[in-house]
Design an enzyme around this catalytic site. Sequence first.
Site, PDB file in Angstrom:
ATOM      1  N   GLY A   1     -40.600 -49.559  31.012  1.00 53.41           N
ATOM      2  CA  GLY A   1     -40.530 -48.815  32.259  1.00 53.41           C
ATOM      3  C   GLY A   1     -41.743 -48.968  33.152  1.00 53.41           C
ATOM      4  O   GLY A   1     -42.305 -50.055  33.313  1.00 53.41           O
ATOM      5  N   ILE A   2     -42.170 -47.853  33.740  1.00 50.31           N
ATOM      6  CA  ILE A   2     -43.284 -47.864  34.678  1.00 50.31           C
ATOM      7  C   ILE A   2     -44.570 -48.279  33.982  1.00 50.31           C
ATOM      8  O   ILE A   2     -45.393 -49.012  34.548  1.00 50.31           O
ATOM      9  CB  ILE A   2     -43.426 -46.482  35.338  1.00 50.31           C
ATOM     10  CG1 ILE A   2     -42.213 -46.208  36.239  1.00 50.31           C
ATOM     11  CG2 ILE A   2     -44.710 -46.390  36.154  1.00 50.31           C
ATOM     12  CD1 ILE A   2     -42.145 -44.794  36.784  1.00 50.31           C
TER      13      ILE A   2
ATOM     14  N   ALA B   1     -47.289 -41.660  29.914  1.00 54.61           N
ATOM     15  CA  ALA B   1     -46.342 -41.246  28.873  1.00 54.61           C
ATOM     16  C   ALA B   1     -45.637 -39.952  29.259  1.00 54.61           C
ATOM     17  O   ALA B   1     -46.251 -39.025  29.792  1.00 54.61           O
ATOM     18  CB  ALA B   1     -47.078 -41.066  27.546  1.00 54.61           C
TER      19      ALA B   1
ATOM     20  N   TYR C   1     -39.358 -29.709  33.217  1.00 53.90           N
ATOM     21  CA  TYR C   1     -39.910 -31.030  33.516  1.00 53.90           C
ATOM     22  C   TYR C   1     -40.577 -31.041  34.884  1.00 53.90           C
ATOM     23  O   TYR C   1     -41.711 -31.490  35.046  1.00 53.90           O
ATOM     24  CB  TYR C   1     -38.787 -32.067  33.470  1.00 53.90           C
ATOM     25  CG  TYR C   1     -39.215 -33.473  33.826  1.00 53.90           C
ATOM     26  CD1 TYR C   1     -39.656 -34.346  32.842  1.00 53.90           C
ATOM     27  CD2 TYR C   1     -39.158 -33.928  35.139  1.00 53.90           C
ATOM     28  CE1 TYR C   1     -40.051 -35.637  33.165  1.00 53.90           C
ATOM     29  CE2 TYR C   1     -39.549 -35.218  35.465  1.00 53.90           C
ATOM     30  CZ  TYR C   1     -39.992 -36.066  34.479  1.00 53.90           C
ATOM     31  OH  TYR C   1     -40.387 -37.338  34.800  1.00 53.90           O
TER      32      TYR C   1
ATOM     33  N   THR D   1     -35.520 -47.954  35.015  1.00 59.09           N
ATOM     34  CA  THR D   1     -36.193 -48.133  33.731  1.00 59.09           C
ATOM     35  C   THR D   1     -35.209 -47.704  32.647  1.00 59.09           C
ATOM     36  O   THR D   1     -34.064 -47.356  32.937  1.00 59.09           O
ATOM     37  CB  THR D   1     -37.468 -47.267  33.638  1.00 59.09           C
ATOM     38  OG1 THR D   1     -37.077 -45.884  33.560  1.00 59.09           O
ATOM     39  CG2 THR D   1     -38.378 -47.470  34.841  1.00 59.09           C
TER      40      THR D   1
END
Length: 260
Positions: free
Chosen positions: A20-21, A87, A148, A183
Amino acid sequence: MLDARSGPPLTALITGAAAGIGAAFARALAREGYRLVLVDRNEELLRASAGSLGVECELVVADLTVEADVARVEEWCGRVDLLVNNAGFGHRREFLETPVAEEVAMCRLQTEVVLRLTMAALPGMAGRGRGSVVNTASVLGFFPSSTYSATKSWVVNFSLAAARSVRPSNVDVMALCPGFTRTDFHDSARMDMSGIPKRLWLDADFLVAKALRDLRKGKALSVPGWQYKVIVACGRAVPLGLLQRVLTWTGKGSLAAREG
């Protein structure tokens, strides 16, 4: 942001670097000549990702929800020139259906670990009079949609405050706020993203290129993509009561994470 292509070799540490990123940051910084310290809990994926870069990397297999692993990575942070706190994870369940232990683990990873690694890196950077920290937040950090989004709101505010504090030392701290990014983030959280319009999706390499450009400009907040700049600007202008009704109507209040 320091230029690794001139002067002595520079070191970048990236968490969540296997895909991913995080992997996109690794690719971009490898091209720029950085020495890389790549951190992830998935050893197999981390080795495969590092092997594709064509440069020598230091690999640190660590689960940053585990105290001993966090302490191990903290020791690395004092020696790096660029830290990318990337992360993170999200939940696909409704808020009250998510076990509290999973929420606590997410909060720890996306707030406490960001705090600790940033605080481990900044004194050395300030002492050397150079260095940068990028903390991956989210466009959702500007909207009250989930636990989140609450953690990502914290990342934004913490990063802006830290940036102001260390700027006299020639050190940069920046909050990166991605929108929907292509991603494996959503697959790993088992989220159905089929209803998201194509124009809202960003490419991870594009996202990272924009982020590094903003970092070089000394920006403390990076929101790549014109569409997300508009969304964030509009969201800040909408009254909270109306915003909450919109989030409920669109279903965005029920998901713990929507971007990568």
